[in-house]
Design a protein around this motif. Structure first.
Motif, PDB file in Angstrom:
ATOM      1  N   GLY A   2       0.780  -1.232   0.000  1.00 59.13           N
ATOM      2  CA  GLY A   2       0.000   0.000   0.000  1.00 59.13           C
ATOM      3  C   GLY A   2       0.804   1.271   0.000  1.00 59.13           C
TER       4      GLY A   2
ATOM      5  N   PRO B  64       2.134   3.321  -2.189  1.00 54.32           N
ATOM      6  CA  PRO B  64       1.900   4.516  -3.022  1.00 54.32           C
ATOM      7  C   PRO B  64       0.529   5.171  -2.859  1.00 54.32           C
ATOM      8  CG  PRO B  64       2.245   2.525  -4.373  1.00 54.32           C
ATOM      9  CD  PRO B  64       2.031   2.079  -2.982  1.00 54.32           C
TER      10      PRO B  64
ATOM     11  N   ARG C 193       8.785  -0.848   6.544  1.00 54.44           N
ATOM     12  CA  ARG C 193       7.392  -0.390   6.500  1.00 54.44           C
ATOM     13  C   ARG C 193       6.577  -1.308   7.388  1.00 54.44           C
ATOM     14  NH1 ARG C 193       5.484  -0.770   0.604  1.00 54.44           N
ATOM     15  NH2 ARG C 193       7.368  -1.886   0.015  1.00 54.44           N
TER      16      ARG C 193
HETATM   17  O1  MOO Z   1       2.014  -3.902  -3.139  1.00 49.23           O
HETATM   18 MO1  MOO Z   1       2.905  -2.427  -2.784  1.00 49.23          MO
HETATM   19  O2  MOO Z   1       4.022  -3.780  -2.888  1.00 49.23           O
HETATM   20  O3  MOO Z   1       1.578  -1.852  -2.065  1.00 49.23           O
HETATM   21  O4  MOO Z   1       3.550  -2.205  -1.129  1.00 49.23           O
END
Ligand code: MOO
Ligand SMILES: Nc1nc2c(c(=O)[nH]1)N[C@H]1C(S)=C(S)[C@@H](COP(=O)(O)OP(=O)(O)OC[C@H]3O[C@@H](n4cnc5c(N)ncnc54)[C@H](O)[C@@H]3O)O[C@H]1N2
Length: 396
Positions: A278, A280, A341
């Protein structure tokens, strides 16, 4: 990792972008899933008078163990027309008002009636007041049955109606537009050319939005063309409270949502969250309309919709607590250390333990079939052993 917003900060900023929508009065029968914008106060006692809880006979406990003379009958919905005197019994049914003089109900299974003669054949009521629902035993007039911000479920609807309500005042339903983007996407069930994939996110988001009070337009699709996306955003903003885009949120040459927001005269509030999946996520405004740009990977869209889109809709619709509550359960298996993250790991709560799925690839849809929990792993968290208590969010 610098430059990424913490999830809580991003959620707070998103909800602060706009106050809840205006309230409206609606029929209580239409209120399922809505959020109250004012308290519901009982306008009556429930029960309004002592009632029988069983089918039997209203008696005076002092007259036990009988016999009694049956002097009348009283059914639910009728007002008693006589009192119960010494040695007397009145036939009574469940929900009927207790006649004056009586203080106890004896079950019909415990007595034998022959004409007007009534005799005890069973144990009878052990105590005075048996099988009687006292006046205001559920609630009294003036009681605050439901607080503003309450989510209307079946039980809340029942209690509000019993309290005398025919209408309730609730937050309005946000008007939500779903805009999917991407040259590779084809409507569900359509034939696919090489490089194309079915558009699953549009229907998935509509399905997720069905759990919250929202007027959701049919998903709209745009190719990866900045001007088309900008025009669509500008047009949708005229009639919607929230535009949720999906895809094109990242940094690729074909990721146009951020640029299109600018071109549509909008303002970016934040972009990029310290979460996986999540990262972006985009949030901004076009006038009064909120734009939430979800990343395109199905797993990322699913997680960010759970953490941002649904809370935003609940907030606009008047929820007192729009964010998903954090729950706790023991880990079914060891969990590796966290990274840069915060992770929201697709998982299942089985037998009260959290089972994290083997695959956490945000591009996959199969893990979403069974997922009923997002297991939270904090940034830099140490590895944990099976049985350790972990935080998670339940997926409704
Ligand atoms: O799928 Mo991205 O890899 O949202 O963090
Ligand atoms: N160089 C970098 N590349 C990427 C980064 C990064 O930071 N640097 N971030 C990655 C992350 S994290 C994510 S998540 C993705 C999301 O990017 P976008 O929001 O721009 O999504 P797209 O590129 O448009 O699509 C990603 C993926 O999802 C599929 N998709 C898109 N829409 C749908 C839909 N409606 N239904 C089903 N599937 C959909 C699309 O085909 C792609 O496979 O970016 C990383 N890249």
């Amino acid at each position: 990792m610098s430059g990424l917003l913490a999830v809580e900060e991003a959620q707070a900023r998103l909800l602060a972008l706009r106050a809840p929508l205006a309230a409206e009065n609606i029929a209580i029968s239409e209120s399922l899933g809505r959020y109250l914008s004012q308290d519901v106060i009982a306008s009556r006692d429930q029960p309004a008078a002592p009632l029988s809880a069983m089918d039997g006979y209203a008696i005076r406990f002092a007259d036990m163990p009988g016999p009694w003379t049956i002097t009348g009958e009283i059914a639910a919905g009728a007002a008693p027309d006589r009192t119960v005197g010494a040695g007397e019994a009145i036939r009574i049914f469940t929900g009927a008002m207790l006649p004056d003089g009586a203080d106890t109900v004896i079950l019909q299974e415990d007595v034998a009636a022959a004409g007007t003669a009534l005799t005890l054949t069973g144990d009878g009521p052990g105590t005075r007041g048996r099988h009687i629902r006292e006046r205001a035993g559920d609630f009294a007039a003036g009681a605050r049955l439901l607080a503003a911000g309450t989510h209307m479920g079946a039980g809340a609807i029942a209690a509000a109606i019993m309290g005398g309500a025919g209408e309730v005042r609730v937050g309005s339903r946000p008007r939500v537009a779903i805009l999917t983007t991407g040259d590779e996407l084809v409507a569900p069930g359509r034939a696919l050319a090489p490089g194309q994939i079915p558009n699953s996110n549009g229907a998935m988001l509509a399905a997720m939005l069905a759990a919250v009070p929202a007027d959701v337009a049919l998903p709209l699709h745009m190719r990866d063309d900045r001007m088309s996306i900008a025009n669509a955003i500008k047009e949708l903003a005229r009639h919607h409270d929230v535009i949720v885009t999906v895809g094109g949120a990242s940094v690729g040459d074909h990721d146009h949502v951020r640029g299109a927001l600018d071109d549509a005269g909008g303002r970016l509030d934040f972009w990029k969250i310290a979460m996986r999946p999540g990262k972006p996520l985009i949030a901004g405004t076009i006038g009064e309309t909120l734009l939430l740009g979800l990343p395109g990977n199905p797993g990322s869209a699913f997680v960010t919709a759970t953490l941002f889109l649904l809370p935003l809709i609940r907030h606009l619709a008047g929820a007192a607590h729009p964010l998903p509550p954090i729950r706790q359960a023991p880990l079914a298996a060891a969990l590796a250390a966290g990274g840069a993250r915060r992770d929201y790991l697709r998982a299942r709560v089985d037998g009260a333990a959290l089972h994290m799925f083997d695959s956490q690839d945000s591009g996959q849809t199969v893990p979403l079939i069974e997922a009923d929990a997002l297991l939270i792993r904090e940034i830099g968290a140490p590895a944990r052993a099976a049985g350790a208590i972990a935080d998670y969010i339940a997926i409704a």
